[in-house]
Write a protein that holds these residues in place. Structure first.
Motif, PDB file in Angstrom:
ATOM      1  N   GLU A 211       5.116  -3.243   5.981  1.00 26.08           N
ATOM      2  CA  GLU A 211       6.095  -4.721   6.445  1.00 26.08           C
ATOM      3  C   GLU A 211       6.787  -4.604   4.741  1.00 26.08           C
ATOM      4  O   GLU A 211       5.874  -4.772   3.720  1.00 26.08           O
ATOM      5  CB  GLU A 211       5.863  -6.026   7.100  1.00 26.08           C
ATOM      6  CG  GLU A 211       5.333  -4.936   8.378  1.00 26.08           C
ATOM      7  CD  GLU A 211       4.823  -7.098   8.844  1.00 26.08           C
ATOM      8  OE1 GLU A 211       5.309  -7.376   9.248  1.00 26.08           O
ATOM      9  OE2 GLU A 211       3.610  -6.173   9.754  1.00 26.08           O
ATOM     10  N   PRO A 212       7.416  -5.913   5.014  1.00 25.72           N
ATOM     11  CA  PRO A 212       8.250  -6.135   3.294  1.00 25.72           C
ATOM     12  C   PRO A 212       6.667  -6.801   2.518  1.00 25.72           C
ATOM     13  O   PRO A 212       7.025  -6.654   1.012  1.00 25.72           O
ATOM     14  CB  PRO A 212       9.105  -6.899   3.560  1.00 25.72           C
ATOM     15  CG  PRO A 212      10.114  -6.269   5.058  1.00 25.72           C
ATOM     16  CD  PRO A 212       8.261  -5.880   5.786  1.00 25.72           C
ATOM     17  N   TYR A 213       6.258  -7.196   3.074  1.00 24.54           N
ATOM     18  CA  TYR A 213       5.371  -8.754   2.355  1.00 24.54           C
ATOM     19  C   TYR A 213       3.813  -7.581   2.605  1.00 24.54           C
ATOM     20  O   TYR A 213       3.714  -8.368   0.881  1.00 24.54           O
ATOM     21  CB  TYR A 213       4.844  -9.676   3.306  1.00 24.54           C
ATOM     22  CG  TYR A 213       3.669  -9.299   4.686  1.00 24.54           C
ATOM     23  CD1 TYR A 213       2.564  -9.237   4.462  1.00 24.54           C
ATOM     24  CD2 TYR A 213       3.644  -8.934   5.822  1.00 24.54           C
ATOM     25  CE1 TYR A 213       1.270  -9.321   5.004  1.00 24.54           C
ATOM     26  CE2 TYR A 213       1.998  -8.330   6.205  1.00 24.54           C
ATOM     27  CZ  TYR A 213       1.108  -8.489   5.682  1.00 24.54           C
ATOM     28  OH  TYR A 213       0.459  -8.318   6.863  1.00 24.54           O
ATOM     29  N   ARG A 214       3.685  -5.972   2.687  1.00 23.60           N
ATOM     30  CA  ARG A 214       2.574  -5.770   2.149  1.00 23.60           C
ATOM     31  C   ARG A 214       3.256  -5.102   1.243  1.00 23.60           C
ATOM     32  O   ARG A 214       2.570  -4.678   0.093  1.00 23.60           O
ATOM     33  CB  ARG A 214       2.371  -4.331   3.305  1.00 23.60           C
ATOM     34  CG  ARG A 214       1.912  -4.849   4.030  1.00 23.60           C
ATOM     35  CD  ARG A 214       0.441  -5.119   4.649  1.00 23.60           C
ATOM     36  NE  ARG A 214      -0.129  -3.495   4.174  1.00 23.60           N
ATOM     37  CZ  ARG A 214      -0.901  -3.395   3.461  1.00 23.60           C
ATOM     38  NH1 ARG A 214      -1.817  -3.718   3.602  1.00 23.60           N
ATOM     39  NH2 ARG A 214      -1.487  -2.206   3.011  1.00 23.60           N
ATOM     40  N   ILE A 215       4.612  -4.486   1.658  1.00 18.76           N
ATOM     41  CA  ILE A 215       4.851  -3.918  -0.067  1.00 18.76           C
ATOM     42  C   ILE A 215       5.526  -4.312  -1.562  1.00 18.76           C
ATOM     43  O   ILE A 215       5.406  -3.980  -2.427  1.00 18.76           O
ATOM     44  CB  ILE A 215       6.403  -2.739  -0.078  1.00 18.76           C
ATOM     45  CG1 ILE A 215       6.652  -2.317   1.443  1.00 18.76           C
ATOM     46  CG2 ILE A 215       7.292  -2.386  -1.001  1.00 18.76           C
ATOM     47  CD1 ILE A 215       7.882  -1.360   1.960  1.00 18.76           C
ATOM     48  N   ASP A 216       5.557  -6.218  -1.356  1.00 18.93           N
ATOM     49  CA  ASP A 216       5.715  -6.621  -2.239  1.00 18.93           C
ATOM     50  C   ASP A 216       4.112  -7.441  -2.697  1.00 18.93           C
ATOM     51  O   ASP A 216       3.857  -7.192  -3.629  1.00 18.93           O
ATOM     52  CB  ASP A 216       5.814  -8.580  -1.270  1.00 18.93           C
ATOM     53  CG  ASP A 216       6.160  -9.304  -2.254  1.00 18.93           C
ATOM     54  OD1 ASP A 216       5.568  -9.509  -3.130  1.00 18.93           O
ATOM     55  OD2 ASP A 216       6.803 -10.227  -2.146  1.00 18.93           O
ATOM     56  N   GLY A 217       3.353  -7.325  -1.575  1.00 18.55           N
ATOM     57  CA  GLY A 217       2.020  -7.081  -2.372  1.00 18.55           C
ATOM     58  C   GLY A 217       1.585  -5.957  -3.217  1.00 18.55           C
ATOM     59  O   GLY A 217       0.919  -6.027  -4.018  1.00 18.55           O
ATOM     60  N   LEU A 222       0.534  -3.245  -8.811  1.00 17.90           N
ATOM     61  CA  LEU A 222       1.287  -2.228  -9.909  1.00 17.90           C
ATOM     62  C   LEU A 222       2.254  -3.620 -11.121  1.00 17.90           C
ATOM     63  O   LEU A 222       1.538  -3.180 -12.085  1.00 17.90           O
ATOM     64  CB  LEU A 222       2.498  -1.831  -9.398  1.00 17.90           C
ATOM     65  CG  LEU A 222       2.256  -0.205  -8.162  1.00 17.90           C
ATOM     66  CD1 LEU A 222       3.157   0.589  -8.182  1.00 17.90           C
ATOM     67  CD2 LEU A 222       1.266   1.400  -8.876  1.00 17.90           C
ATOM     68  N   ARG A 223       2.463  -4.500 -11.032  1.00 22.16           N
ATOM     69  CA  ARG A 223       2.786  -5.325 -12.088  1.00 22.16           C
ATOM     70  C   ARG A 223       1.729  -5.739 -12.556  1.00 22.16           C
ATOM     71  O   ARG A 223       1.943  -5.546 -13.873  1.00 22.16           O
ATOM     72  CB  ARG A 223       3.488  -6.645 -11.575  1.00 22.16           C
ATOM     73  CG  ARG A 223       4.193  -7.017 -12.612  1.00 22.16           C
ATOM     74  CD  ARG A 223       5.176  -8.558 -11.791  1.00 22.16           C
ATOM     75  NE  ARG A 223       3.736  -9.399 -11.292  1.00 22.16           N
ATOM     76  CZ  ARG A 223       3.361 -10.499 -11.841  1.00 22.16           C
ATOM     77  NH1 ARG A 223       3.845 -10.721 -12.871  1.00 22.16           N
ATOM     78  NH2 ARG A 223       2.618 -10.669 -11.069  1.00 22.16           N
ATOM     79  N   LEU A 224       0.674  -6.369 -11.917  1.00 19.69           N
ATOM     80  CA  LEU A 224      -0.248  -6.819 -12.800  1.00 19.69           C
ATOM     81  C   LEU A 224      -1.030  -5.749 -13.268  1.00 19.69           C
ATOM     82  O   LEU A 224      -1.331  -5.915 -14.607  1.00 19.69           O
ATOM     83  CB  LEU A 224      -1.486  -7.815 -12.130  1.00 19.69           C
ATOM     84  CG  LEU A 224      -0.259  -8.932 -10.835  1.00 19.69           C
ATOM     85  CD1 LEU A 224      -1.964  -9.124  -9.809  1.00 19.69           C
ATOM     86  CD2 LEU A 224      -0.821  -9.601 -12.045  1.00 19.69           C
TER      87      LEU A 224
END
Length: 304
Positions: A211-217, A222-224
């Motif tokens: 789901e989008p919220y999982r992809i967001d996380g 990866l960003r952090l």
């Protein structure tokens, strides 16, 4: 390090390093390879099952090592993904692979193998459709089938909008080795000895059933970890079955824009690379160029 190209009459080894394999489904795929003039050798434990795994870790690993060591086997094709490859990644004999470099082909859960093997040995491996997951399906199309020919003849691949519409999120052009694969598997490498290196590389991401919220996380992780900042550019592949189970939700476009809002490098989405058809198979670890001016991804050959 490039593997030698295939020739008609060569033998390919098929093994199951992750989820269990249905014998009837796998056998349906044999004609595809035989029509290319290839012989097939199956792993000794190809039809084992241990819960959601294709047998015990030791046996799945033994099948892999056996295929690597077998000089008659010129390519290893994984039957399907699922889950479980990462359970034995730390037991892989990387020196054996260096002594016997050969074509390694698969995707999804195979991402952890692609990453670990490339970073330990320098071997180019292939992100492409697999027998049970893709080849036997009615949707398996001529484009996906045609791309197997890159294993027989060194081929410069060019992905353009002749294959699918592409969306530019950040302008620019970058050249570097292409790495990556399944987003959730890439995130699982973080903090381990097999953590993916994206420094000056083009990062490919794709996934299914998230789901989008999982992809967001996962993008935030990866960003952090600095993986987005380090990358020379980002290649956004297919995100299948990513619809939210219930509203409200962000769209995937919102997520991409959020994580690259201060990005100064090229980012293009819409590549049919992943759990989709056509499935554009590519070598991982080769030199590639991502250009928003021409809206293309160009890759050098994965075999010699």
């Amino acid at each position: 390090m490039l593997s030698h190209r295939l020739k008609p009459g060569d033998t390919i080894g098929i093994i199951a390093p992750a989820g269990p394999v249905d014998k009837h489904k796998l056998e349906k795929s044999f004609a595809f390879f035989e029509n290319m003039g290839l012989r097939i050798k199956l792993g000794a434990h190809i039809y084992d099952q241990y819960g959601y795994l294709a047998g015990k870790d030791t046996n799945r690993l033994a099948d892999f090592h056996q295929m690597v060591a077998d000089r008659s086997v010129k390519a290893i094709i994984f039957a399907k993904g699922g889950y479980g490859t990462g359970r034995f990644v730390d037991k892989i004999d990387m020196e054996l692979i260096q002594r016997n470099p050969k074509i390694i082909w698969g995707y999804s859960d195979i991402t952890c193998l692609h990453t670990a093997i490339r970073q330990a040995t320098g071997l180019v491996t292939f992100h492409g459709p697999m027998p049970v997951s893709d080849i036997i399906k009615n949707e398996f199309d001529p484009v996906s089938a045609q791309l197997f020919k890159q294993l027989f003849d060194p081929t410069n691949l060019i992905y353009s909008e002749s294959i699918s519409p592409l969306t530019v999120y950040r302008e620019g052009e970058a050249t570097g080795k292409i790495v990556g694969g399944n987003l959730s598997l890439l995130v699982q490498t973080l903090g381990t000895p097999y953590e993916i290196s994206t420094k000056d590389k083009l990062l490919l991401i794709e996934d299914i059933g998230e789901e989008p919220y999982r992809i967001d996380g996962m993008m935030n992780q990866l960003r952090l970890a600095g993986k987005l900042k380090d990358a020379a550019g980002i290649v956004i592949g297919d995100f299948a079955e990513a619809e939210p189970e219930r509203p409200p939700s962000l769209r995937l476009e919102d997520i991409w824009k959020h994580y690259i809002r201060n990005y100064k490098k090229p980012v293009i989405a819409g590549f049919r690379i992943g759990h989709c058809f056509p499935h554009f198979s590519i070598p991982l670890g080769v030199k590639a160029t991502l250009s928003t001016r021409t809206k293309t991804l160009q890759l050098t050959p994965g075999v010699q």
